[in-house]
Structure formats: C-alpha cells, structure tokens
Design a protein around this motif. Structure first.
Motif, PDB file in Angstrom:
ATOM      1  N   VAL A  60       0.797  -1.177   0.074  1.00  0.00           N
ATOM      2  CA  VAL A  60       0.124   0.001   0.031  1.00  0.00           C
ATOM      3  C   VAL A  60       0.972   1.284  -0.105  1.00  0.00           C
ATOM      4  O   VAL A  60       1.554   1.463   1.075  1.00  0.00           O
ATOM      5  CB  VAL A  60      -1.131   0.195   1.250  1.00  0.00           C
ATOM      6  CG1 VAL A  60      -1.750   1.486   1.071  1.00  0.00           C
ATOM      7  CG2 VAL A  60      -1.756  -1.164   1.435  1.00  0.00           C
ATOM      8  N   GLY A  61       0.778   1.848  -0.929  1.00  0.00           N
ATOM      9  CA  GLY A  61       1.677   3.237  -1.318  1.00  0.00           C
ATOM     10  C   GLY A  61       3.029   3.079  -1.927  1.00  0.00           C
ATOM     11  O   GLY A  61       3.438   1.957  -1.964  1.00  0.00           O
ATOM     12  N   ALA A  62       3.219   4.056  -2.932  1.00  0.00           N
ATOM     13  CA  ALA A  62       4.403   3.750  -3.776  1.00  0.00           C
ATOM     14  C   ALA A  62       5.390   4.997  -3.529  1.00  0.00           C
ATOM     15  O   ALA A  62       5.531   5.670  -4.650  1.00  0.00           O
ATOM     16  CB  ALA A  62       4.074   3.539  -4.994  1.00  0.00           C
ATOM     17  N   GLY A  66       7.695   2.361  -0.387  1.00  0.00           N
ATOM     18  CA  GLY A  66       6.636   1.344  -1.170  1.00  0.00           C
ATOM     19  C   GLY A  66       7.350   1.046  -2.624  1.00  0.00           C
ATOM     20  O   GLY A  66       7.482  -0.105  -2.993  1.00  0.00           O
ATOM     21  N   ALA A  67       7.900   1.990  -3.299  1.00  0.00           N
ATOM     22  CA  ALA A  67       8.350   1.842  -4.595  1.00  0.00           C
ATOM     23  C   ALA A  67       9.666   0.934  -4.572  1.00  0.00           C
ATOM     24  O   ALA A  67       9.687   0.060  -5.516  1.00  0.00           O
ATOM     25  CB  ALA A  67       8.759   3.182  -5.315  1.00  0.00           C
ATOM     26  N   GLU A  84      -1.202   2.712  -5.443  1.00  0.00           N
ATOM     27  CA  GLU A  84      -0.908   4.069  -4.787  1.00  0.00           C
ATOM     28  C   GLU A  84      -2.050   4.978  -5.193  1.00  0.00           C
ATOM     29  O   GLU A  84      -2.570   5.009  -6.292  1.00  0.00           O
ATOM     30  CB  GLU A  84       0.391   4.373  -5.668  1.00  0.00           C
ATOM     31  CG  GLU A  84       0.546   5.812  -5.693  1.00  0.00           C
ATOM     32  CD  GLU A  84       1.013   6.524  -4.397  1.00  0.00           C
ATOM     33  OE1 GLU A  84       0.483   7.665  -4.083  1.00  0.00           O
ATOM     34  OE2 GLU A  84       1.343   5.786  -3.404  1.00  0.00           O
ATOM     35  N   ARG A  85      -2.253   5.774  -4.314  1.00  0.00           N
ATOM     36  CA  ARG A  85      -3.409   6.836  -4.265  1.00  0.00           C
ATOM     37  C   ARG A  85      -3.259   7.671  -5.406  1.00  0.00           C
ATOM     38  O   ARG A  85      -4.161   8.082  -6.098  1.00  0.00           O
ATOM     39  CB  ARG A  85      -3.415   7.640  -3.036  1.00  0.00           C
ATOM     40  CG  ARG A  85      -4.324   8.818  -2.969  1.00  0.00           C
ATOM     41  CD  ARG A  85      -4.434   9.655  -1.547  1.00  0.00           C
ATOM     42  NE  ARG A  85      -3.323  10.293  -1.687  1.00  0.00           N
ATOM     43  CZ  ARG A  85      -2.949  11.315  -2.180  1.00  0.00           C
ATOM     44  NH1 ARG A  85      -3.846  12.000  -2.960  1.00  0.00           N
ATOM     45  NH2 ARG A  85      -1.833  12.126  -1.984  1.00  0.00           N
ATOM     46  N   ILE A 210       1.739  -4.987   2.991  1.00  0.00           N
ATOM     47  CA  ILE A 210       2.788  -4.031   3.650  1.00  0.00           C
ATOM     48  C   ILE A 210       2.427  -2.712   3.344  1.00  0.00           C
ATOM     49  O   ILE A 210       2.170  -2.316   2.251  1.00  0.00           O
ATOM     50  CB  ILE A 210       4.319  -4.604   3.221  1.00  0.00           C
ATOM     51  CG1 ILE A 210       4.811  -5.844   3.196  1.00  0.00           C
ATOM     52  CG2 ILE A 210       5.306  -3.257   3.646  1.00  0.00           C
ATOM     53  CD1 ILE A 210       5.983  -6.247   2.492  1.00  0.00           C
ATOM     54  N   VAL A 211       1.944  -2.236   4.686  1.00  0.00           N
ATOM     55  CA  VAL A 211       1.467  -0.853   4.585  1.00  0.00           C
ATOM     56  C   VAL A 211       2.785   0.342   4.385  1.00  0.00           C
ATOM     57  O   VAL A 211       3.651   0.440   5.421  1.00  0.00           O
ATOM     58  CB  VAL A 211       0.646  -0.631   5.615  1.00  0.00           C
ATOM     59  CG1 VAL A 211       0.120   0.845   5.626  1.00  0.00           C
ATOM     60  CG2 VAL A 211      -0.499  -1.650   5.638  1.00  0.00           C
TER      61      VAL A 211
END
Length: 519
Positions: A60-62, A66-67, A84-85, A210-211
């Motif tokens: 969750v999230g890049a 996250g990336a 990713e938002r 994984i947040v």
C-alpha cells in the motif's frame, strides 16, 4: 528521574576520559521530467484483480519506501501488487536529501541508477553557521568507492524513477487507487479493500500486506500504537541561480528560534527550509509569512544567500508542512507489516528518513529470501516479529540523533541549554574524531547507539569544562549541573520511547533469534 542522573554520571565519566584523551592527542598534533515530457506516468499493471492466489505481497503506497520495496521483492521473484493513491509525480519539500548510508542501501538494492538523470547533486558533508562563525563537517568517505556520497534532488523525480523501474518488472503491478481498509479475518490480515481512480470498489488478497502509505497513514492504527508528536513546521522555498558558501554541502544555520537549512536540489536550485516551532506558521495569504521571513529569518542567513532568499520570498511560492515524529510501536499482526513513515518518523532536520526506510527494506528482503511459501500467516507473523527487533539499533540511533539535535540546535530560555548549544557547535568545530564521529552517525555510515550516547554526553562534558575553566564559581558549577541534567532530559526520554532494550541489547529479545518457518 533519579536513574537519569545515575546513568548520566556514569556516561559522563566515560565520555570525559574519551574527550580528555582526544583533546590531548589533538594538541599534540596541533530539469526535464524523469520519463520524458510527461509528469504523470500511467504505470499500468501486469496483474489482473486477484482471484486469490495470484499475488504474494500487496504494498500500500508507492512513495520512497513502497516503490523501493516493490522493486526489491519483485526482483526476488515475488508477485507484487502495489496500490498508490496518486501516480502523478509528487511535489514535496522534504525527502530531498539522501545520506551516504542511504545511498549504500540503494546500491545493495540495485537502485543506485535512480539518482541518475534527475539532476541530483552530490553532497559531501555539512556546514554549520552560528553567530557569524562557520565550520565544515565532511563525511568520512575515504574507505568507500568514488561514487559514494550523499545525494540531493527533487523528491518526485527520484520516486518516479523507482516507480518506473518497479513497474517494468513483469511480476509487479502498479495501480492507482485509494485503499480504504485492511481485510481482517480472525486476527489475520488477508488483503485490502480499495477504490480505483474511477470510483469502483475492489478487494485484493495476498498472504502478506505491507503498508507504506506515508506519514498521514489512515491504516496504521490497525498495526501499531501511534504516538505522533508535531514539534515544528518547515517552511519551504527554492532559491534559484545562487552559490552556496560551501559547494556540495548541506548548510545548517543555528538561528533564533530554530535551525534553517539550505541544500542543492538541482544544478540551479537550492532548497531552503525554515523551521518554525509549534504546529502553526504565520499566514501566507495575508502576508504575515513574507514579513516573518524578511524581518526575522533573512537577517540570520549567510550574506551570500541573502539576495536570492529575498527574491524567493517575493516570488511567493512559499509552502509549509508539519514535522512529525513517531517512535515505532508495532502491534504484530499476522499477514501484515508497517514500513516507512507510516511506521516510524523522526524530525527531518538530519535527513535520516530515507536511510531508515531503505535499511528496513534491505533487512526485510533478507528475512523473506529463505521463504518460498508465505501462506502460513501464523508462522510468518511470528518469524517477522524479528524484523521489528533487528531494525532497532540502526533506526533508533538515527531517530534519537534527529530528535536530540533538533532540541540542542533550537534556542532555549534556559542558560544551561544555551551553553549546550554553544558547546555543540564548538565541539564539532574541533575536527578529528569530534566531527567525524557525529557526522558518521548523521550520515548513516556508523549508526551505533553507544557511539551516539558517548558523543552526546561528550558535548555536555565539554560544555561543563568550558564553564569551570579557568576558575569555577558556585554559579558556574550549578549551571554545569543543570547542563548535564538538561542533556539527560533531552536524550533519555527519546531513548525510552524508542525502547532501551531493543536499541542497546537487541540480542536479549526472543524475537532476535526467530528462525524461518519450515515450508
């Protein structure tokens, strides 16, 4: 409070012996977008909506964490799905300085090329300014290969490079969407629920979620006990076409009431971050901010930067953000992990956030490599509890240094703490191990808790020594006592929040010895 005095006295004696020895020896020696012309890159996924078994890991999230994690796990053969938002190039005023220790982690992950082709600038150390004096502190890079240094850049360009590299792996899917909740069943996280850019709702499943959704995470409460503190705010400006007094160095001005930072983020731009204590800043819209910057801040910055600073203020592109700190207090949950700023934050003064995140990714990668099957959630959860213990010495050292330095570098009404502030500047100006030791901690090249404590109290002892020489007086002795007490009051609460046992004695924690579950 009694234990603080006892520990402070013991550490002070050790530090004094170390300091005396070193002083004696010293005296004896006497641009364009990352992906072409588009700022928004549609990184289409390689995986369809989960049917239950097509994904190993959901991220969750890049952002940076996250990336980088998606690329790392994808390169190891994991089937990774990232939600990713917003896949537009981020535009932030922090996350722009990567310490040398963080660059070494980029190399370990195979991501060092992500600081290329973005006009990133090499950083070789820091320059400190106080009351018209300045001193230069260089990173100890002699034993590393020639490309190892800090890097400073536009945060968004760096993130887009990593997103692009991750999305090019055939087993990594990068999608735009907003995760609304974690899917929990009998205490185990099974996946996520999210909305696409078009508003459609989907669920996705994986044995490990994984947040990494950043400092403003809306999912962290399920996985940790967040205690967020907001000590100050950063006000950001970009200075154009000006030369820093010390090229390729970060600049820290010990100003009133708190530090001001300058560092290059491209070949023609210098980032300025003005720290404003508290949770509120003067209003930009009614001109209060411009007035504050011109009347309070501008007179305290180096003359070489004054004109460019005033020009940037007049240009009006003034931005602000809250500085947050949050110790890592996980609630170990089968099927899920927290990472990055969603999990752990520190004051950004020292630029240690990306180093901590990348160090955590290297650690997690190494823990997961022996595992072929992630589907035993209970066994995997017990095993990954070791992650929270193994990361502590490095992460807590960087976190503690950031919090302690911010308090020492800020102006205090307490005369003893002002002595500590002056002592810190003069101690670092001594050179030799007095500067290389602290700068090794700051750079992430030697993040050891014991070294941090020794140097911190060596500064305090140095300050006491200056007070007592040549002739001590009752008033000076009392100020010295308050200086040691104040130093203890700064560092020990931070260490206690980080976890004394995990930080200094991780091998005594049972999770330290967790073996990989048998497939």
């Amino acid at each position: 409070m009694a234990y603080q005095y006892v520990v402070a006295v013991i550490v002070s004696l050790l530090g004094f012996a170390f300091l005396y020895k070193r002083i004696t020896r010293s005296k004896e020696k006497a641009s364009s977008s990352v992906f072409g012309e588009e700022n928004c890159v549609e990184l289409t996924g390689n995986l369809e909506v989960d049917a239950g078994n097509t994904t190993d890991v959901i991220i969750v999230g890049a952002g940076v964490a996250g990336a980088a994690l998606a690329y790392t796990l994808g390169k190891d053969g994991r089937r990774v799905r990232v939600i990713e938002r917003d896949l537009n190039e981020p535009d932030r005023i922090v996350g722009e300085l990567l310490q040398p220790g963080g660059y070494l982690k980029l190399i370990e992950l195979g991501l060092e090329d992500c600081v290329e082709q973005i006009d990133a600038q090499r950083v070789y150390g820091y320059a400190l300014f106080k009351d018209g004096k300045n001193t230069k502190l260089s990173y100890p890079l002699e034993n590393f290969r020639s490309d190892v240094a800090g890097r400073s850049f536009h945060n968004g360009r760096f993130i887009q490079r990593m997103r692009h590299k991750a999305a090019n792996l055939p087993n990594v899917s990068l999608e735009q969407g907003s995760v609304t909740s974690l899917l929990e069943e009998k205490g185990t996280i099974k996946g996520i629920q999210y909305k696409t850019k078009g508003g459609e709702e989907f669920t996705a499943y994986a044995p490990l979620t994984i947040v990494c959704d950043g400092g403003f995470s809306n999912l962290r409460r399920v996985l940790c006990n967040p205690k967020v503190d907001v000590p100050s705010c950063f006000v950001g400006l970009i200075l154009e076409n000006c030369e820093l007094p010390h090229a390729n160095h970060g600049h820290v001005i010990l100003a009133d009431p708190s530090p001001i930072l300058f560092y290059p983020i491209s070949s023609t731009e210098v980032r300025c971050l003005v720290d404003v204590p508290g949770q509120k800043v003067p209003s930009v819209s009614n001109g209060e901010m411009a007035h504050y910057l011109k009347t309070t801040v501008a007179p305290q910055i180096p003359p070489e930067l004054y004109t460019a600073f005033i020009t940037a203020v007049n240009k009006g592109n003034i931005r602000s953000m809250t500085n947050r700190s949050m110790p890592a207090t996980p609630l170990p949950t089968p099927g899920a992990l927290l990472m990055g700023d969603a999990f752990n934050m520190r004051h950004p003064l020292t630029g240690g956030g990306m180093t901590v995140a990348l160090s955590d990714i290297v650690l997690l990668r190494d823990l997961l490599r022996p595992l072929h099957n992630l589907h035993d959630a209970s066994a995997l959860g017990r095993y990954l509890e070791s992650f929270y213990t193994l990361r502590k010495p490095v992460a807590s050292t960087i976190n503690t240094l950031a919090g302690a330095l911010y308090k020492v570098f800020s102006v205090s009404p307490d005369a003893a703490m002002e002595e500590m502030r002056e002592a810190c500047f003069d101690y670092l100006s001594l050179g030799g191990s007095f500067s290389t030791g602290p700068i090794s901690l700051l750079s992430g090249l030697n993040p050891h808790p014991i070294s941090l404590v020794i140097h911190f109290f060596s500064v305090a002892i140095y300050g006491v020594g200056r007070l007592l020489l040549p002739f001590p007086s009752p008033a000076r002795i009392w100020t010295g006592v308050r200086l040691i007490s104040g130093a203890s009051g700064i560092i020990f609460p931070i260490i206690r929040a980080e976890g004394i046992r995990q930080m200094f004695f991780p091998a005594t924690v049972p999770a330290y010895y967790r073996a990989p579950p048998v497939d």
